[in-house]
Write a protein that holds these residues in place. Structure first.
Motif, short mmCIF file in Angstrom:
data_model
loop_
_atom_site.label_atom_id
_atom_site.label_comp_id
_atom_site.label_asym_id
_atom_site.label_seq_id
_atom_site.Cartn_x
_atom_site.Cartn_y
_atom_site.Cartn_z
N ILE A 91 0.81 -1.22 0.00
CA ILE A 91 0.00 0.00 0.00
C ILE A 91 0.84 1.27 0.00
O ILE A 91 0.34 2.33 -0.37
N LYS A 92 2.11 1.18 0.40
CA LYS A 92 2.94 2.39 0.42
C LYS A 92 3.09 3.00 -0.98
O LYS A 92 2.95 4.23 -1.13
N PRO A 93 3.35 2.22 -2.04
CA PRO A 93 3.38 2.81 -3.38
C PRO A 93 2.03 3.40 -3.80
O PRO A 93 1.98 4.40 -4.52
N VAL A 94 0.93 2.77 -3.35
CA VAL A 94 -0.40 3.31 -3.64
C VAL A 94 -0.55 4.68 -2.98
O VAL A 94 -1.02 5.64 -3.60
N ARG A 95 -0.17 4.75 -1.72
CA ARG A 95 -0.24 6.02 -0.99
C ARG A 95 0.54 7.12 -1.71
O ARG A 95 0.02 8.21 -1.96
N GLY A 141 6.76 -7.02 -1.16
CA GLY A 141 5.62 -6.11 -1.26
C GLY A 141 5.81 -5.07 -2.34
O GLY A 141 4.90 -4.80 -3.13
N GLY A 142 7.01 -4.47 -2.39
CA GLY A 142 7.28 -3.49 -3.43
C GLY A 142 7.25 -4.11 -4.82
O GLY A 142 6.71 -3.52 -5.76
N TRP A 143 7.83 -5.31 -4.94
CA TRP A 143 7.83 -5.99 -6.24
C TRP A 143 6.41 -6.30 -6.71
O TRP A 143 6.07 -6.09 -7.87
N LEU A 144 5.57 -6.80 -5.79
CA LEU A 144 4.19 -7.10 -6.15
C LEU A 144 3.43 -5.84 -6.56
O LEU A 144 2.64 -5.85 -7.51
N GLU A 147 -0.41 -1.85 -12.65
CA GLU A 147 -0.97 -1.57 -13.97
C GLU A 147 -1.85 -2.71 -14.48
O GLU A 147 -2.51 -2.57 -15.51
N ILE A 148 -1.86 -3.84 -13.77
CA ILE A 148 -2.72 -4.97 -14.16
C ILE A 148 -4.06 -4.89 -13.43
O ILE A 148 -5.13 -4.96 -14.04
N LEU A 149 -4.00 -4.73 -12.10
CA LEU A 149 -5.22 -4.71 -11.29
C LEU A 149 -5.75 -3.31 -11.05
O LEU A 149 -6.93 -3.13 -10.73
N GLY A 150 -4.87 -2.30 -11.15
CA GLY A 150 -5.23 -0.95 -10.74
C GLY A 150 -4.74 -0.69 -9.33
O GLY A 150 -4.76 -1.58 -8.47
N SER A 151 -4.31 0.54 -9.07
CA SER A 151 -3.71 0.87 -7.77
C SER A 151 -4.65 0.59 -6.61
O SER A 151 -4.26 0.02 -5.59
N ALA A 152 -5.91 0.99 -6.74
CA ALA A 152 -6.85 0.86 -5.62
C ALA A 152 -7.07 -0.60 -5.24
O ALA A 152 -7.29 -0.91 -4.05
N ASN A 153 -7.01 -1.51 -6.20
CA ASN A 153 -7.25 -2.92 -5.89
C ASN A 153 -6.09 -3.57 -5.13
O ASN A 153 -6.25 -4.67 -4.59
N LEU A 154 -4.94 -2.90 -5.08
CA LEU A 154 -3.85 -3.42 -4.27
C LEU A 154 -4.20 -3.39 -2.79
O LEU A 154 -3.61 -4.13 -1.99
N GLY A 174 -1.15 8.14 -13.29
CA GLY A 174 -2.02 7.13 -12.71
C GLY A 174 -1.29 5.95 -12.12
O GLY A 174 -0.41 6.09 -11.25
N ASP A 175 -1.63 4.75 -12.61
CA ASP A 175 -1.05 3.52 -12.08
C ASP A 175 0.45 3.42 -12.35
O ASP A 175 1.15 2.65 -11.68
N GLU A 176 0.95 4.19 -13.33
CA GLU A 176 2.40 4.20 -13.57
C GLU A 176 3.15 4.71 -12.35
O GLU A 176 4.26 4.25 -12.06
N LEU A 177 2.57 5.68 -11.64
CA LEU A 177 3.20 6.19 -10.43
C LEU A 177 3.32 5.09 -9.38
O LEU A 177 4.38 4.91 -8.77
N THR A 178 2.23 4.37 -9.15
CA THR A 178 2.26 3.28 -8.18
C THR A 178 3.28 2.22 -8.58
O THR A 178 4.04 1.71 -7.75
N SER A 179 3.32 1.89 -9.87
CA SER A 179 4.25 0.89 -10.36
C SER A 179 5.70 1.35 -10.16
O SER A 179 6.56 0.57 -9.74
N PHE A 180 5.96 2.63 -10.43
CA PHE A 180 7.32 3.16 -10.24
C PHE A 180 7.72 3.08 -8.77
O PHE A 180 8.82 2.61 -8.43
#
Length: 418
Positions: free
Chosen positions: A40-44, A163-166, A172-179, A265-271
Motif C-alpha cells: 500500500i505504500k506505493p499506492v499512498r 511487497g514493493g515488487w508485487l 498496472e494490471i489490477l489498478g492501484s486501488a485494488n492493491l 495514474g497507475d504508472e506512479l504506483t508501479s514506479f
C-alpha cells in the motif's frame, strides 16, 4: 530435505530445541505485515502525487507527526490491558475493514481518499510494527531477543522487497486501488500466523499491576530526565533529528522529481513499487554482507558517517546539475543505508548505557526526535519554498549545511564514545 534445512538454520542461529517453531513463525508474521505495508505504500505515494501534488506533502508530514504521537500514546494505554493475541486480531480485523472502506472511497471520491489514505497508511505502518514488536517482546526473553531478533528482522526487509515488487508488478494490471484488497489478504494471513502462535506458543506475558506501574514511572518522563542529565544521550538525539531532517528533505525533493517525470495514474504506483523493492533488496544485501564486518572492525561511528556523505552528494548534485537519475539512485542509496548500516550502527550507541537509559531514553528518542526531524523538514519546505521567499535551490543549500553539521556532530559523538 526440508528437515535438513531447518536443522541447518537451527544450528546456524543457535536455536535451542523447542524454539525453532516460534522463531520461524515470528519471522513469517513480520514478513507478512511488512509485505502488506509495502503493497500500500506505493499506492499512498502514487495516488497522493496524482491527486494532490508534492506541494501538499509538508502539510501532511506535520499532520502525520501529530497523529503518530497520539497513536503511540493510545496504543501504550490500551495494550497494557489486553492480552497480545486478542488485541492483535481485533485491531487487525479492524484494519482489514478499513482497507475495504478505502477501496470503495477511491472509486467514488478519489481526491478525498488520497488525502485521507496518506495519513492512514502512515498510522497503519506504525500500528502493525508496534503490535509485532510488543508481541515479540512479550514472548522472548532479553537473551533470546539478542539472539533471534536480527534473523527475525530480515523477514521485514524481505517483506519490503516482495511487497514493493508485487505493487510494481500488479499496479498496472489490477489498478492501484485494488492493491488494497491484496494487502488486506496478506494481512489476514499474518493474523492466521498470530493465531497459530497463540495456540502453539503462549505468551510469556504475566506481568502484574506493579510492573505496569513501574513502566509508567519509567515512561516518557524518565526518558526526558535521562536525556537532560546525559550529554551523550543529547548528542544521540541530535544525530537522530539530523538523520530524519536530512532524509525527509531528500524525500520531498524525490517526490517533486517523480511528479515532474511525467508518470500518470497507475504508472506512479508501479514506479514507487519497483523503487521500494530495489531499495529493500539493497538494504538486505548491506545487512547481510556489510553491516557485521563494518561494525566489528570500525565500531558504530564510521557506519553512521556513510549516510550524511550520501546526502551531501545528492544535495550537491541537485544544486549544480539536478539530474533525476542521480536523485533516484541517491535517495535509494540513502534509504538502503538508513534501514541497514545506519540503523544497526545507531543501535550500538546505546550498548554502553544502563538498562533503564537503554530502553526508556531510547524509546523517547526514537518516538519524539524521529518525528521532530520530519517536522523540521516539512517546516523548512513550507517556510523557504512554498511561501516563495526563496527558490527551490535554498533546500539544496540547507541539505548541504545539515549534512555537514551532521558529520560534525558525529565527530563530537566519537570523542564522547572514546
Amino acid at each position: 530435505m526440508a528437515e535438513n534445512i531447518r536443522e541447518h538454520l537451527r544450528r546456524l542461529l543457535s536455536v535451542p530445541p523447542g524454539k525453532g517453531k516460534p522463531v520461524f513463525l515470528f519471522w513469517l508474521y513480520f514478513f507478512l505485515v511488512i509485505t502488506s505495508y509495502y503493497l500500500i505504500k506505493p499506492v499512498r505515494d502514487g495516488l497522493f502525487l496524482e491527486h494532490l501534488g508534492s506541494g501538499m506533502l509538508p502539510w501532511f508530514y506535520l499532520l502525520n507527526t501529530g497523529l503518530g504521537l497520539l497513536v503511540v500514546c493510545l496504543y501504550n494505554q490500551v495494550r497494557r490491558r489486553i492480552r497480545a493475541v486478542p488485541f492483535i486480531q481485533t485491531i487487525g480485523c479492524a484494519l482489514i475493514l478499513v482497507f475495504f472502506g478505502f477501496r470503495f472511497l477511491f472509486g467514488t471520491f478519489p481526491a478525498l481518499a488520497a488525502s485521507l489514505f496518506h495519513s492512514w497508511a502512515s498510522v497503519y505502518n506504525l500500528v502493525v510494527v508496534l503490535m509485532f514488536w510488543s508481541f515479540a517482546d512479550d514472548f522472548f526473553s532479553l537473551d533470546e531477543g539478542k539472539r533471534f531478533f536480527g534473523f527475525i528482522g530480515t523477514g521485514g526487509v524481505l517483506g519490503g522487497v516482495v511487497g514493493g515488487w508485487l505493487a510494481g508488478l500488479l499496479a498496472e494490471i489490477l489498478g492501484s486501488a485494488n492493491l488494497l484488497i491484496v494487502s488486506s489478504g496478506v494481512l489476514f494471513l499474518g493474523l492466521v500466523v498470530v493465531q497459530i502462535l497463540g495456540m502453539a506458543v503462549p505468551s510469556r506475558r504475566g506481568k502484574g499491576l506493579a510492573d505496569d506501574q513501574e513502566g509508567e514511572q519509567l515512561g516518557s518522563g524518565f526518558g526526558f530526565a535521562s536525556l537532560y542529565r546525559s550529554p551523550y544521550l543529547r548528542l544521540i538525539a541530535v544525530v537522530v533529528t539530523l538523520t530524519m531532517l536530512c532524509t525527509t528533505l531528500l524525500n520531498l525533493q524525490f517526490n517533486r522529481g517523480v511528479e515532474l517525470a511525467g508518470f500518470n495514474g497507475d504508472e506512479l504506483t508501479s514506479f514507487f513499487g519497483s523503487f521500494y523493492a530495489w531499495m529493500n533488496a539493497s538494504a538486505l544485501g548491506l545487512q547481510v554482507l556489510v553491516v557485521g564486518p563494518v561494525n566489528r572492525r570500525f565500531g558504530p561511528l564510521p557506519g553512521l558517517a556513510v549516510l550524511p556523505l550520501i546526502c551531501f552528494g545528492v544535495f550537491a548534485d541537485g544544486l549544480f546539475a539536478a539530474s533525476f537519475s542521480v536523485l533516484v539512485l541517491g535517495y535509494g542509496a540513502a534509504l538502503s543505508v538508513l534501514y541497514s548500516l545506519n540503523q544497526s550502527s545507531r543501535e550500538l550507541l546505546f550498548i554502553p548505557l544502563g538498562i533503564e537509559e537503554k530502553y526508556r531514553a531510547k524509546a523517547f528518542i526514537d518516538v519524539v526526535f524521529f518525528r521532530l526531524g520530519d517536522s523540521l523538514a516539512a517546516l523548512a519546505q513550507l517556510l523557504l519554498v512554498s511561501t516563495a521567499l526563496f527558490g527551490a535551490a535554498v533546500l539544496q543549500v540547507l541539505g548541504i549545511l545539515v549534512s555537514l553539521g551532521w558529520l560534525i556532530t558525529l565527530r563530537v559523538l566519537q570523542r564522547q564514545t572514546s
